[in-house]
Design an enzyme around this catalytic site. Structure first.
Site, PDB file in Angstrom:
ATOM      1  CE1 TYR A 103      83.924  47.787  34.544  1.00  0.00           C
ATOM      2  CE2 TYR A 103      81.148  48.574  35.524  1.00  0.00           C
ATOM      3  CZ  TYR A 103      82.980  48.329  35.016  1.00  0.00           C
ATOM      4  OH  TYR A 103      82.590  50.133  34.394  1.00  0.00           O
ATOM      5  CB  SER A 118      81.748  52.686  36.940  1.00  0.00           C
ATOM      6  OG  SER A 118      80.420  52.464  36.827  1.00  0.00           O
TER       7      SER A 118
HETATM    8  P1  NDP Z   1      84.431  50.856  25.058  1.00  0.00           P
HETATM    9  O1  NDP Z   1      83.530  49.345  24.911  1.00  0.00           O
HETATM   10  O2  NDP Z   1      84.020  51.789  24.119  1.00  0.00           O
HETATM   11  O3  NDP Z   1      85.416  50.950  24.948  1.00  0.00           O
HETATM   12  C1  NDP Z   1      86.695  50.649  26.094  1.00  0.00           C
HETATM   13  C2  NDP Z   1      88.592  50.687  25.948  1.00  0.00           C
HETATM   14  O4  NDP Z   1      88.870  49.939  26.671  1.00  0.00           O
HETATM   15  C3  NDP Z   1      88.509  50.566  24.352  1.00  0.00           C
HETATM   16  O5  NDP Z   1      89.066  51.647  23.641  1.00  0.00           O
HETATM   17  C4  NDP Z   1      89.493  48.700  24.547  1.00  0.00           C
HETATM   18  O6  NDP Z   1      90.512  49.329  23.318  1.00  0.00           O
HETATM   19  C5  NDP Z   1      89.215  49.381  26.121  1.00  0.00           C
HETATM   20  N1  NDP Z   1      90.614  47.804  26.469  1.00  0.00           N
HETATM   21  C6  NDP Z   1      89.528  47.061  26.904  1.00  0.00           C
HETATM   22  N2  NDP Z   1      90.666  46.141  27.456  1.00  0.00           N
HETATM   23  C7  NDP Z   1      91.817  46.339  27.516  1.00  0.00           C
HETATM   24  C8  NDP Z   1      93.260  46.192  27.629  1.00  0.00           C
HETATM   25  N3  NDP Z   1      93.198  44.642  28.147  1.00  0.00           N
HETATM   26  N4  NDP Z   1      94.789  46.259  26.754  1.00  0.00           N
HETATM   27  C9  NDP Z   1      93.874  47.825  26.459  1.00  0.00           C
HETATM   28  N5  NDP Z   1      93.044  48.558  26.117  1.00  0.00           N
HETATM   29  C10 NDP Z   1      92.146  48.073  26.459  1.00  0.00           C
HETATM   30  O7  NDP Z   1      83.793  51.370  26.376  1.00  0.00           O
HETATM   31  P2  NDP Z   1      83.761  52.448  27.174  1.00  0.00           P
HETATM   32  O8  NDP Z   1      84.552  53.311  26.363  1.00  0.00           O
HETATM   33  O9  NDP Z   1      82.221  52.962  27.507  1.00  0.00           O
HETATM   34  O10 NDP Z   1      84.436  52.598  28.253  1.00  0.00           O
HETATM   35  C11 NDP Z   1      85.703  53.266  29.138  1.00  0.00           C
HETATM   36  C12 NDP Z   1      86.441  53.247  30.551  1.00  0.00           C
HETATM   37  O11 NDP Z   1      84.489  53.843  30.967  1.00  0.00           O
HETATM   38  C13 NDP Z   1      85.850  51.439  30.917  1.00  0.00           C
HETATM   39  O12 NDP Z   1      87.409  52.003  32.043  1.00  0.00           O
HETATM   40  C14 NDP Z   1      84.254  51.128  31.071  1.00  0.00           C
HETATM   41  O13 NDP Z   1      84.394  50.485  32.718  1.00  0.00           O
HETATM   42  C15 NDP Z   1      84.747  52.741  31.919  1.00  0.00           C
HETATM   43  N6  NDP Z   1      83.081  52.945  32.636  1.00  0.00           N
HETATM   44  C16 NDP Z   1      82.494  53.065  31.188  1.00  0.00           C
HETATM   45  C17 NDP Z   1      80.823  53.195  31.619  1.00  0.00           C
HETATM   46  C18 NDP Z   1      79.128  53.132  30.108  1.00  0.00           C
HETATM   47  O14 NDP Z   1      78.176  53.009  30.489  1.00  0.00           O
HETATM   48  N7  NDP Z   1      79.759  52.903  28.914  1.00  0.00           N
HETATM   49  C19 NDP Z   1      80.330  53.938  32.545  1.00  0.00           C
HETATM   50  C20 NDP Z   1      80.838  54.090  33.571  1.00  0.00           C
HETATM   51  C21 NDP Z   1      82.408  53.161  33.310  1.00  0.00           C
HETATM   52  P3  NDP Z   1      91.081  47.429  23.047  1.00  0.00           P
HETATM   53  O15 NDP Z   1      90.024  46.934  22.541  1.00  0.00           O
HETATM   54  O16 NDP Z   1      91.282  48.789  21.691  1.00  0.00           O
HETATM   55  O17 NDP Z   1      91.917  47.453  23.531  1.00  0.00           O
HETATM   56  C1  8X3 Z   2      79.159  51.307  33.754  1.00  0.00           C
HETATM   57  C2  8X3 Z   2      77.683  51.656  34.176  1.00  0.00           C
HETATM   58  O1  8X3 Z   2      76.299  50.883  35.392  1.00  0.00           O
HETATM   59  O2  8X3 Z   2      76.490  49.718  33.221  1.00  0.00           O
HETATM   60  O3  8X3 Z   2      80.602  51.263  34.289  1.00  0.00           O
HETATM   61  O4  8X3 Z   2      77.761  48.945  35.330  1.00  0.00           O
HETATM   62  S1  8X3 Z   2      77.241  50.795  34.721  1.00  0.00           S
END
Ligand code: NDP
Ligand code: 8X3
Length: 254
Positions: free
Chosen positions: A152, A139
């Site tokens: 985080y 991220s």
């Molecule tokens: P979502 O919350 O939409 O998706 C997160 C996914 O992670 C879900 O499918 C969830 O599945 C899975 N997950 C979380 N915890 C667990 C666990 N313990 N075991 C298995 N699966 C898990 O968020 P995003 O699509 O945005 O996030 C995807 C990735 O991108 C993350 O790593 C996040 O940190 C990263 N990210 C997101 C950004 C944003 O602004 N959205 C920016 C930068 C990075 P379930 O709950 O069904 O287990």
């Molecule tokens: C998620 C991006 O800027 O919301 O990783 O933390 S931010």
């Protein structure tokens, strides 16, 4: 030759789900993982027949990762691309008010879950040969600090450094490694971070055009299908509306 296979952690929502759908539409087989089995089954039922293998994995539970990988059916082997995407942020409070329980969940998921999944998949990725890849989701929070980012952001800085270390350890194999570092994206991320606050989720993205899950899916497709002699080490992506932060204390003096 059989179809290429991608394994996606966190395929029940956001980036992971959009990527699963894109790859399945384009003829790949998809091992879709997450904790919410009902969503994985919905994904399977709405993608081309036979393209999705749903796998219930809790990234905080090493045994569930080992069992899931062991049970991958023969027609979903070998995995050619591992998209280490599952993860989360919990809480927005700055230190020292942030919650130790939340830290543990983030570290167990974003760090330990990713590392364990990677280790379990390496033998199969080696078997896949030329063009294999691991794409780890970091991220911009792992590069640019902001108030309340603390554990985080640090967990995502780990992902970036681990990707570089892994690339070094895998030198001489066919496996590419990329640290993919997105900025503000509209998924369920903020809802999870605010313990289910839908309003907070909507408020955050008001007046900006964030990254969308489909944008990320396109980039993962690009990375996974690059010519096999190329490796993108890191890829940082922001919406145009977002800029790398500068410390408030300096900004106020400008
Ligand atoms: P979502 O919350 O939409 O998706 C997160 C996914 O992670 C879900 O499918 C969830 O599945 C899975 N997950 C979380 N915890 C667990 C666990 N313990 N075991 C298995 N699966 C898990 O968020 P995003 O699509 O945005 O996030 C995807 C990735 O991108 C993350 O790593 C996040 O940190 C990263 N990210 C997101 C950004 C944003 O602004 N959205 C920016 C930068 C990075 P379930 O709950 O069904 O287990
Ligand atoms: C998620 C991006 O800027 O919301 O990783 O933390 S931010």
């Amino acid at each position: 030759m059989g179809k290429s296979v991608i394994m996606i952690t966190g395929a029940t929502s956001g980036f992971g789900e959009a990527t699963a759908r894109l790859f399945a539409r384009n003829g790949w087989k998809v091992i879709a993982t997450g904790r919410r089995m009902e969503r994985l089954l919905e994904l399977k039922n709405t993608c081309p027949g036979g393209s999705v293998h749903p796998m219930q994995i809790d990234l905080m539970d090493h045994v569930s990762i080992v069992d899931g990988v062991r049970d991958i059916p023969d027609d979903f082997r070998p995995v050619k691309c591992l998209f280490n995407n599952g993860g989360l942020a919990l809480g927005t409070r700055p230190m020292p008010d942030a919650s130790p329980k939340d830290w543990r969940i983030m570290v167990e998921t974003n760090i330990m879950g990713l590392v364990h999944t990677t280790q379990e998949l390496i033998p199969m990725l080696k078997q896949a040969g030329r063009g294999a890849s691991i794409i780890n989701v970091g991220s911009i929070a792992g590069r640019f600090p902001y108030p309340g980012g603390n554990v985080y952001g640090a967990s995502k800085a780990f992902v970036r450094q681990f990707s570089y270390e892994l690339r070094t350890d895998l030198a001489g194999t066919d496996i590419r490694v990329t640290s993919f570092e997105p900025g503000m994206a509209k998924t369920e991320f903020t809802k999870v971070r605010t313990y289910g606050d839908d309003e907070a989720n909507e408020r955050l993205y008001e007046g900006v055009e964030p990254i969308l899950p489909g944008d990320v899916a396109d980039i993962i497709w690009f990375l996974a299908t690059l010519p096999p002699h190329l490796n993108v080490n890191s890829l940082e992506l922001m919406p145009l509306a977002q800029v790398p932060s500068i410390p408030t204390i300096l900004r106020d003096k400008q």
